[in-house]
Scaffold this motif. Structure first.
Motif, short mmCIF file in Angstrom:
data_model
loop_
_atom_site.label_atom_id
_atom_site.label_comp_id
_atom_site.label_asym_id
_atom_site.label_seq_id
_atom_site.Cartn_x
_atom_site.Cartn_y
_atom_site.Cartn_z
N GLU A 133 0.80 -1.23 0.00
CA GLU A 133 0.00 0.00 0.00
C GLU A 133 0.83 1.28 0.00
N ARG A 134 1.93 1.28 0.74
CA ARG A 134 2.74 2.50 0.88
C ARG A 134 4.22 2.15 0.91
N SER A 135 4.70 1.59 -0.18
CA SER A 135 6.09 1.15 -0.23
C SER A 135 7.07 2.31 0.00
N ASP A 136 6.63 3.52 -0.28
CA ASP A 136 7.50 4.67 -0.07
C ASP A 136 7.84 4.90 1.40
N LEU A 137 7.07 4.31 2.30
CA LEU A 137 7.29 4.50 3.73
C LEU A 137 8.14 3.41 4.38
N VAL A 138 8.41 2.34 3.66
CA VAL A 138 9.21 1.24 4.21
C VAL A 138 10.68 1.52 3.94
N ARG A 139 11.46 1.50 5.00
CA ARG A 139 12.91 1.71 4.89
C ARG A 139 13.55 0.37 4.58
N GLU A 140 13.62 0.05 3.29
CA GLU A 140 14.11 -1.27 2.86
C GLU A 140 15.53 -1.54 3.33
N ASP A 141 16.34 -0.51 3.44
CA ASP A 141 17.72 -0.70 3.87
C ASP A 141 17.83 -1.07 5.35
N ARG A 142 16.69 -1.06 6.06
CA ARG A 142 16.69 -1.41 7.49
C ARG A 142 15.97 -2.73 7.79
N ILE A 143 15.54 -3.41 6.75
CA ILE A 143 14.78 -4.66 6.93
C ILE A 143 15.62 -5.71 7.65
N GLU A 144 16.84 -5.86 7.27
CA GLU A 144 17.70 -6.89 7.90
C GLU A 144 17.88 -6.60 9.38
N ASP A 145 18.09 -5.34 9.73
CA ASP A 145 18.21 -4.94 11.14
C ASP A 145 16.92 -5.27 11.89
N ALA A 146 15.80 -5.01 11.26
CA ALA A 146 14.51 -5.32 11.89
C ALA A 146 14.37 -6.81 12.11
N ARG A 147 14.77 -7.60 11.12
CA ARG A 147 14.66 -9.06 11.23
C ARG A 147 15.57 -9.60 12.32
N GLU A 148 16.78 -9.12 12.38
CA GLU A 148 17.76 -9.62 13.35
C GLU A 148 17.42 -9.24 14.79
N ASN A 149 16.83 -8.09 14.98
CA ASN A 149 16.57 -7.60 16.34
C ASN A 149 15.09 -7.63 16.73
N GLY A 150 14.26 -8.20 15.88
CA GLY A 150 12.84 -8.23 16.15
C GLY A 150 12.40 -9.45 16.93
N SER A 151 11.19 -9.41 17.41
CA SER A 151 10.60 -10.51 18.14
C SER A 151 10.07 -11.56 17.16
N GLU A 152 10.23 -12.81 17.50
CA GLU A 152 9.73 -13.89 16.65
C GLU A 152 8.23 -14.10 16.81
N ARG A 153 7.66 -13.66 17.91
CA ARG A 153 6.24 -13.92 18.17
C ARG A 153 5.72 -12.87 19.14
N TRP A 154 4.41 -12.83 19.30
CA TRP A 154 3.79 -11.97 20.29
C TRP A 154 4.27 -12.38 21.67
N GLY A 155 4.45 -11.45 22.52
CA GLY A 155 4.80 -11.77 23.91
C GLY A 155 6.24 -11.54 24.26
N ASP A 156 7.11 -11.38 23.26
CA ASP A 156 8.50 -11.02 23.55
C ASP A 156 8.57 -9.50 23.61
N TRP A 157 9.00 -8.97 24.74
CA TRP A 157 9.00 -7.53 24.93
C TRP A 157 10.41 -6.99 24.88
N VAL A 158 10.58 -5.89 24.21
CA VAL A 158 11.85 -5.21 24.13
C VAL A 158 11.59 -3.78 24.58
N SER A 159 12.42 -3.29 25.50
CA SER A 159 12.24 -1.90 25.93
C SER A 159 13.58 -1.31 26.29
N GLY A 160 13.57 0.03 26.47
CA GLY A 160 14.79 0.71 26.82
C GLY A 160 15.05 0.62 28.30
#
Length: 194
Positions: free
Chosen positions: A167-194
């Motif tokens: 819908e809005r490909s212009d808003l997706v930072r494609e160069d950051r997808i790998e970072d999102a994948r590596e540091n993201g949660s695999e499922r609901w319930g994993d919490w990451v905070s500062g």
């Protein structure tokens, strides 16, 4: 009919029996997706549903402006996140729905939701408005309706990212997808905070 683009006489003359109110949030969605992801997805689903209903029935549907701030305090560690309390959120959505149904307004309203933190409050609001006879109100959370793909949802995960890419490909930072994948949660319930 998008309320924000219509005049009051356009709305009067449309004589719509149905309105949709998109509801989202403004919160962190990884390094690759915009803060407004949940609002964008809710609005897109609401507009597509209204268009399909209008085409199938020939009746007008009122599409209200999107409520962009939801119950998102759990994301407060991520810069740019906005939130309101559950009481404030319920009151705002309730009063907005009441104003949609006022006078000769639609007899039915669908609350189209794009944020998991809003689900319980929207169910409560819809039930209360329906019981009070304001209108027949139903909450609809789009990612609960994707069947076998629900497991791909995650927060800012593959499903939301694919939706944005479509819908809005212009808003997706494609160069950051790998970072999102590596540091993201695999499922609901994993919490990451500062």
């Amino acid at each position: 009919m998008r309320l924000a683009d219509a005049t009051w006489t356009d709305v009067r003359d449309a004589d719509a029996d149905l309105a949709v109110l998109p509801v989202g949030s403004t919160e962190g969605h990884g390094p690759h997706a915009p803060l407004g992801t949940d609002s964008l997805t809710a609005e897109t689903v609401a507009e597509a549903g209204a268009d399909a209903y209008e085409e199938a029935t020939g009746q007008s549907v009122l599409v209200a402006p999107t409520v962009p701030v939801g119950i998102s305090e759990e994301h407060r560690a991520f810069d740019g996140t906005l939130w309101v309390t559950p009481d404030t959120f319920r009151a705002y959505v309730r009063e907005t729905a009441e104003s949609l149904a006022a006078g000769d307004g639609p007899a039915a309203i669908v609350l189209v939701n794009g944020h998991g933190g809003n689900v319980d409050a929207l169910r409560e609001v819809a039930a209360r408005l329906t019981r009070d006879g304001v209108a027949r109100v139903a909450p609809f959370t789009w990612f609960e309706a994707v069947g076998e793909h629900a497991s791909d949802m995650g927060h800012a995960g593959p499903l939301e990212t694919a939706f944005l890419r479509h819908e809005r490909s212009d808003l997706v930072r494609e160069d950051r997808i790998e970072d999102a994948r590596e540091n993201g949660s695999e499922r609901w319930g994993d919490w990451v905070s500062g």
